[in-house]
Design an enzyme around this catalytic site. Structure first.
Site, PDB file in Angstrom:
ATOM      1  N   HIS A 208      37.215  40.419  41.457  1.00  0.00           N
ATOM      2  CA  HIS A 208      37.358  40.144  40.028  1.00  0.00           C
ATOM      3  C   HIS A 208      38.624  39.312  39.826  1.00  0.00           C
ATOM      4  O   HIS A 208      39.709  39.715  40.285  1.00  0.00           O
ATOM      5  CB  HIS A 208      37.544  41.438  39.233  1.00  0.00           C
TER       6      HIS A 208
ATOM      7  N   ASN B  24      36.783  46.690  43.750  1.00  0.00           N
ATOM      8  CA  ASN B  24      36.555  48.129  43.695  1.00  0.00           C
ATOM      9  C   ASN B  24      35.755  48.593  44.906  1.00  0.00           C
ATOM     10  O   ASN B  24      34.840  47.895  45.353  1.00  0.00           O
ATOM     11  CB  ASN B  24      35.802  48.483  42.406  1.00  0.00           C
TER      12      ASN B  24
ATOM     13  N   HIS C 220      32.816  41.779  45.651  1.00  0.00           N
ATOM     14  CA  HIS C 220      33.182  40.704  44.724  1.00  0.00           C
ATOM     15  C   HIS C 220      34.626  40.917  44.324  1.00  0.00           C
ATOM     16  O   HIS C 220      35.066  42.047  44.116  1.00  0.00           O
ATOM     17  CB  HIS C 220      32.270  40.693  43.495  1.00  0.00           C
TER      18      HIS C 220
ATOM     19  N   ASP D 204      31.806  36.803  34.512  1.00  0.00           N
ATOM     20  CA  ASP D 204      31.255  38.152  34.360  1.00  0.00           C
ATOM     21  C   ASP D 204      30.480  38.249  33.051  1.00  0.00           C
ATOM     22  O   ASP D 204      30.902  37.739  32.015  1.00  0.00           O
ATOM     23  CB  ASP D 204      32.389  39.182  34.401  1.00  0.00           C
TER      24      ASP D 204
ATOM     25  N   GLN E 278      33.148  50.721  41.187  1.00  0.00           N
ATOM     26  CA  GLN E 278      32.184  49.753  41.734  1.00  0.00           C
ATOM     27  C   GLN E 278      30.784  50.073  41.220  1.00  0.00           C
ATOM     28  O   GLN E 278      30.319  51.219  41.301  1.00  0.00           O
ATOM     29  CB  GLN E 278      32.187  49.780  43.272  1.00  0.00           C
ATOM     30  N   SER E 279      30.108  49.070  40.689  1.00  0.00           N
ATOM     31  CA  SER E 279      28.744  49.254  40.169  1.00  0.00           C
ATOM     32  C   SER E 279      27.746  48.322  40.842  1.00  0.00           C
ATOM     33  O   SER E 279      26.543  48.589  40.800  1.00  0.00           O
ATOM     34  CB  SER E 279      28.722  49.039  38.653  1.00  0.00           C
ATOM     35  N   VAL E 280      28.208  47.246  41.444  1.00  0.00           N
ATOM     36  CA  VAL E 280      27.328  46.323  42.175  1.00  0.00           C
ATOM     37  C   VAL E 280      27.756  46.368  43.645  1.00  0.00           C
ATOM     38  O   VAL E 280      28.920  46.057  43.968  1.00  0.00           O
ATOM     39  CB  VAL E 280      27.413  44.883  41.630  1.00  0.00           C
TER      40      VAL E 280
HETATM   41  P1  5GP Z   1      32.064  46.343  39.814  1.00  0.00           P
HETATM   42  O1  5GP Z   1      31.882  47.382  38.719  1.00  0.00           O
HETATM   43  O2  5GP Z   1      31.006  46.535  40.875  1.00  0.00           O
HETATM   44  O3  5GP Z   1      33.433  46.246  40.364  1.00  0.00           O
HETATM   45  O4  5GP Z   1      31.803  44.950  39.123  1.00  0.00           O
HETATM   46  C1  5GP Z   1      30.519  44.471  38.832  1.00  0.00           C
HETATM   47  C2  5GP Z   1      30.668  43.435  37.748  1.00  0.00           C
HETATM   48  O5  5GP Z   1      29.472  42.694  37.684  1.00  0.00           O
HETATM   49  C3  5GP Z   1      30.877  44.050  36.347  1.00  0.00           C
HETATM   50  O6  5GP Z   1      32.098  43.570  35.803  1.00  0.00           O
HETATM   51  C4  5GP Z   1      29.645  43.591  35.575  1.00  0.00           C
HETATM   52  O7  5GP Z   1      29.941  43.290  34.228  1.00  0.00           O
HETATM   53  C5  5GP Z   1      29.205  42.371  36.360  1.00  0.00           C
HETATM   54  N1  5GP Z   1      27.783  42.109  36.279  1.00  0.00           N
HETATM   55  C6  5GP Z   1      26.776  43.005  36.448  1.00  0.00           C
HETATM   56  N2  5GP Z   1      25.585  42.394  36.353  1.00  0.00           N
HETATM   57  C7  5GP Z   1      25.837  41.073  36.124  1.00  0.00           C
HETATM   58  C8  5GP Z   1      24.989  39.945  35.928  1.00  0.00           C
HETATM   59  O8  5GP Z   1      23.766  40.020  35.960  1.00  0.00           O
HETATM   60  N3  5GP Z   1      25.605  38.751  35.717  1.00  0.00           N
HETATM   61  C9  5GP Z   1      26.975  38.638  35.685  1.00  0.00           C
HETATM   62  N4  5GP Z   1      27.468  37.415  35.462  1.00  0.00           N
HETATM   63  N5  5GP Z   1      27.791  39.684  35.865  1.00  0.00           N
HETATM   64  C10 5GP Z   1      27.241  40.902  36.077  1.00  0.00           C
END
Ligand code: 5GP
Length: 113
Positions: free
Chosen positions: A101, A86, A99, A31, A93-95
């Protein structure tokens, strides 16, 4: 054809990542903003947008993410770890490409914040 997700671009090597695993079904990489000393994302190549969108046909694929996470934890010598997925912005969740973690290397509170 819709635009690739961020994680598809990483899987296709169009964007760089610190890759720790790849196979036909998934990739795993560190991450970019680690929330623990070890913070690895295990991501299916298939761009399922959120856990709510996992279909019955994806069950083996999602199970594979857990197998890979366990193998990475073993490789990294991590007996204790947390696995998180998430669903939705309100849950963090942001992406919007599922995925798992894999977090380890520190004590984790329960319930999570
Ligand atoms: P979420 O918030 O969707 O559960 O997790 C998304 C994760 O993707 C976050 O922990 C964030 O730091 C990680 N992330 C977002 N953009 C990138 C990227 O460009 N490269 C990597 N390696 N991680 C990313």
């Amino acid at each position: 054809m819709s635009e690739k997700t961020l994680f598809q671009k990483i899987a296709d090597k169009e964007l760089p990542s610190d890759l720790v695993h790849e196979d036909e079904q998934c990739i795993a990489f560190r991450d970019i903003h680690p929330a623990a000393p070890t913070h690895i994302l295990v991501v299916p190549r298939k761009p399922i947008p959120r856990p709510d969108a996992i279909d019955p046909e994806d069950e083996a694929l999602v199970g594979h993410l857990f197998t890979v996470a366990r193998q990475i934890a073993a490789q990294e010598g991590l007996p204790d770890y947390r696995l998180v997925m998430n669903n939705g912005e309100g849950a963090g969740q942001s992406v919007f490409h599922i995925h798992l973690h894999l977090l380890a290397g520190r004590a984790f509170a329960w319930p999570p914040g």
